[in-house]
Scaffold this active site. Structure first.
Site, PDB file in Angstrom:
ATOM      1  N   TYR A 159       1.019  -1.285   0.019  1.00 25.17           N
ATOM      2  CA  TYR A 159      -0.021  -0.178  -0.008  1.00 25.17           C
ATOM      3  C   TYR A 159       0.889   1.346   0.005  1.00 25.17           C
ATOM      4  CZ  TYR A 159      -3.875   3.075   1.374  1.00 25.17           C
ATOM      5  OH  TYR A 159      -4.691   4.104   1.368  1.00 25.17           O
ATOM      6  N   LYS A 163       1.061   4.203  -2.971  1.00 19.44           N
ATOM      7  CA  LYS A 163       0.643   5.460  -2.746  1.00 19.44           C
ATOM      8  C   LYS A 163       1.824   6.415  -2.969  1.00 19.44           C
ATOM      9  CE  LYS A 163      -3.732   5.105  -1.924  1.00 19.44           C
ATOM     10  NZ  LYS A 163      -4.895   5.482  -2.778  1.00 19.44           N
ATOM     11  N   VAL A 192      -9.632   8.029   7.774  1.00 19.50           N
ATOM     12  CA  VAL A 192     -10.977   8.424   7.720  1.00 19.50           C
ATOM     13  C   VAL A 192     -11.814   7.214   7.697  1.00 19.50           C
ATOM     14  CG1 VAL A 192     -12.710   9.569   5.921  1.00 19.50           C
ATOM     15  CG2 VAL A 192     -10.135  10.076   5.768  1.00 19.50           C
TER      16      VAL A 192
HETATM   17  N1  LIG Z   1     -10.337   5.712   4.320  1.00 15.60           N
HETATM   18  C1  LIG Z   1      -9.080   6.111   4.925  1.00 15.60           C
HETATM   19  O1  LIG Z   1      -8.642   6.218   5.930  1.00 15.60           O
HETATM   20  C2  LIG Z   1      -7.924   6.355   3.728  1.00 15.60           C
HETATM   21  C3  LIG Z   1      -6.942   7.069   4.181  1.00 15.60           C
HETATM   22  C4  LIG Z   1      -5.863   7.448   3.195  1.00 15.60           C
HETATM   23  C5  LIG Z   1      -6.173   7.029   1.757  1.00 15.60           C
HETATM   24  N2  LIG Z   1      -7.341   6.657   1.404  1.00 15.60           N
HETATM   25  C6  LIG Z   1      -7.798   6.294   0.094  1.00 15.60           C
HETATM   26  O2  LIG Z   1      -8.790   7.069  -0.352  1.00 15.60           O
HETATM   27  C7  LIG Z   1      -9.517   6.303  -1.337  1.00 15.60           C
HETATM   28  C8  LIG Z   1     -10.971   5.841  -0.807  1.00 15.60           C
HETATM   29  O3  LIG Z   1     -10.972   4.940   0.051  1.00 15.60           O
HETATM   30  P1  LIG Z   1     -12.053   4.890   1.246  1.00 15.60           P
HETATM   31  O4  LIG Z   1     -11.553   4.727   2.782  1.00 15.60           O
HETATM   32  O5  LIG Z   1     -13.223   5.738   0.668  1.00 15.60           O
HETATM   33  O6  LIG Z   1     -12.476   3.257   0.649  1.00 15.60           O
HETATM   34  P2  LIG Z   1     -13.741   2.289   0.434  1.00 15.60           P
HETATM   35  O7  LIG Z   1     -14.757   2.830   1.326  1.00 15.60           O
HETATM   36  O8  LIG Z   1     -13.390   0.932   0.615  1.00 15.60           O
HETATM   37  O9  LIG Z   1     -14.162   2.635  -1.062  1.00 15.60           O
HETATM   38  C9  LIG Z   1     -13.276   2.272  -2.068  1.00 15.60           C
HETATM   39  C10 LIG Z   1     -13.865   2.553  -3.423  1.00 15.60           C
HETATM   40  O10 LIG Z   1     -12.996   2.043  -4.479  1.00 15.60           O
HETATM   41  C11 LIG Z   1     -13.693   1.413  -5.456  1.00 15.60           C
HETATM   42  N3  LIG Z   1     -12.911   0.559  -5.871  1.00 15.60           N
HETATM   43  C12 LIG Z   1     -11.966  -0.177  -5.303  1.00 15.60           C
HETATM   44  N4  LIG Z   1     -11.313  -0.996  -6.571  1.00 15.60           N
HETATM   45  C13 LIG Z   1     -11.786  -0.599  -7.719  1.00 15.60           C
HETATM   46  C14 LIG Z   1     -11.469  -0.922  -8.905  1.00 15.60           C
HETATM   47  N5  LIG Z   1     -10.684  -1.954  -9.229  1.00 15.60           N
HETATM   48  N6  LIG Z   1     -12.102  -0.328  -9.869  1.00 15.60           N
HETATM   49  C15 LIG Z   1     -12.962   0.727  -9.671  1.00 15.60           C
HETATM   50  N7  LIG Z   1     -13.386   0.898  -8.243  1.00 15.60           N
HETATM   51  C16 LIG Z   1     -12.703   0.345  -7.497  1.00 15.60           C
HETATM   52  C17 LIG Z   1     -14.859   0.867  -4.499  1.00 15.60           C
HETATM   53  O11 LIG Z   1     -16.033   0.376  -5.343  1.00 15.60           O
HETATM   54  P3  LIG Z   1     -16.288  -1.010  -5.819  1.00 15.60           P
HETATM   55  O12 LIG Z   1     -16.044  -2.042  -4.672  1.00 15.60           O
HETATM   56  O13 LIG Z   1     -17.767  -1.003  -5.996  1.00 15.60           O
HETATM   57  O14 LIG Z   1     -15.528  -1.239  -6.954  1.00 15.60           O
HETATM   58  C18 LIG Z   1     -15.231   1.694  -3.526  1.00 15.60           C
HETATM   59  O15 LIG Z   1     -16.063   2.851  -4.132  1.00 15.60           O
HETATM   60  C19 LIG Z   1      -8.493   5.061  -1.666  1.00 15.60           C
HETATM   61  O16 LIG Z   1      -7.741   5.259  -2.922  1.00 15.60           O
HETATM   62  C20 LIG Z   1      -7.793   4.945  -0.295  1.00 15.60           C
HETATM   63  O17 LIG Z   1      -6.589   4.463  -0.565  1.00 15.60           O
HETATM   64  C21 LIG Z   1      -8.298   6.130   2.597  1.00 15.60           C
END
Ligand SMILES: NC(=O)c1ccc[n+]([C@@H]2O[C@H](COP(=O)([O-])OP(=O)(O)OC[C@H]3O[C@@H](n4cnc5c(N)ncnc54)[C@H](OP(=O)(O)O)[C@@H]3O)[C@@H](O)[C@H]2O)c1
Length: 254
Positions: A159, A163, A192
């Site tokens: 991961y 990133k 988040v």
């Molecule tokens: N939450 C945190 O603390 C955090 C912190 C730092 C960075 N981030 C980043 O923020 C972004 C969103 O994270 P989140 O926390 O909202 O995660 P999440 O709730 O798990 O949502 C992930 C999203 O990505 C989609 N996705 C995953 N693989 C995909 C693929 N191959 N093609 C198209 N869509 C795909 C999923 O939809 P489907 O499953 O329907 O495809 C879902 O809508 C990510 O890049 C994550 O690394 C999150």
């Protein structure tokens, strides 16, 4: 000053826009006047999310895509083109983090899956939608990174590598496409509350450790981090490119 954040007449594509931070950003874009396209792998998730944008109805649409698959990204681009939808704000948000393990216990297949989605997926979307932005004379690309792109996290090698790659892709692409009027920036989120972090944040020891390690003392709600994307999408950031904006409760300040 309010006009600086106005997205009227703009179309934003948010990958992974069906839930989590992606849906929060999609809602914020819609509230600021944009037409929004949400895309992800699960059509049911997308169709359930779409009505939540409807209070600002501008013909928002939801379409399937797997960002790890270049053909799937090209198919989404073609489908939007056939619907006369031209994307000028691209948010590469789709991402996964399914694997917490030391590298010696990491299966290379897990590495491949994370890199293909989190890093190659950003590249596929930038190449495909960026080509149209070049033709159209400009746009804004926002790549969703993480504190894991700035600092190391334990048992998170794939991961963090993905990133870190997004951070460097962002800087390099910003240099290449500045001449086309395309700004390319990243947002590096801290913790988040979403499906991605549910198990770690609800773990008694790990959750407490992460909260106490965060200067603001808590994880963020998805809706409170979405404003950073409105800023980078809008004229409010017209002189910002190649930047990674940390929205992390102070994690990377220490
Ligand atoms: N939450 C945190 O603390 C955090 C912190 C730092 C960075 N981030 C980043 O923020 C972004 C969103 O994270 P989140 O926390 O909202 O995660 P999440 O709730 O798990 O949502 C992930 C999203 O990505 C989609 N996705 C995953 N693989 C995909 C693929 N191959 N093609 C198209 N869509 C795909 C999923 O939809 P489907 O499953 O329907 O495809 C879902 O809508 C990510 O890049 C994550 O690394 C999150």
């Amino acid at each position: 000053m309010r006009a600086l954040f106005d997205l009227s007449g703009r179309t934003a594509l948010v990958t992974g826009g069906g839930r989590g931070i992606g849906l929060a950003m999609a809602r914020a874009f819609a509230a600021h006047g944009a037409r929004v396209v949400i895309a992800g792998r699960n059509e049911k998730t997308l169709s359930e999310a779409l009505p939540s944008l409807a209070s600002h109805d501008r013909g928002h649409v939801a379409h399937p895509v797997d960002v790890a698959d270049a053909d799937s990204v090209r198919a989404l681009h073609a489908r939007l083109g056939s619907e006369d939808v031209h994307v000028d704000i691209l948010v590469n948000n789709a991402g996964i983090d399914p694997h917490y393990a030391a590298l010696e216990k990491t299966d290379p297949k897990d590495w491949d899956q994370i890199i293909q989605t989190n890093l190659a997926g950003v590249m596929h979307c930038c190449r495909t939608f960026g080509a149209s932005m070049i033709e159209g004379g400009g746009g804004s690309i926002i790549n969703i990174s993480s504190i894991a792109g700035h600092v190391g996290l334990k048992r998170q090698v794939p991961y963090c590598a993905s990133k870190g790659g997004v951070e460097q892709l962002t800087r390099s692409l910003a240099l290449d496409w500045a001449e086309h009027g395309i700004r390319v920036n990243a947002i590096a989120f801290g913790f988040v509350e979403t499906d991605l972090t549910r198990s770690i944040l609800s773990h008694p020891q790990l959750g407490e450790m992460l909260r106490s390690r965060t200067p603001l003392g808590r994880a963020a709600r998805a809706d409170e981090v979405a404003g950073a994307a409105v800023f980078l999408a809008s004229e409010a950031s017209s002189y910002v490119t190649g930047h990674s904006l940390c929205v992390d409760g102070g994690w990377t300040a220490s």
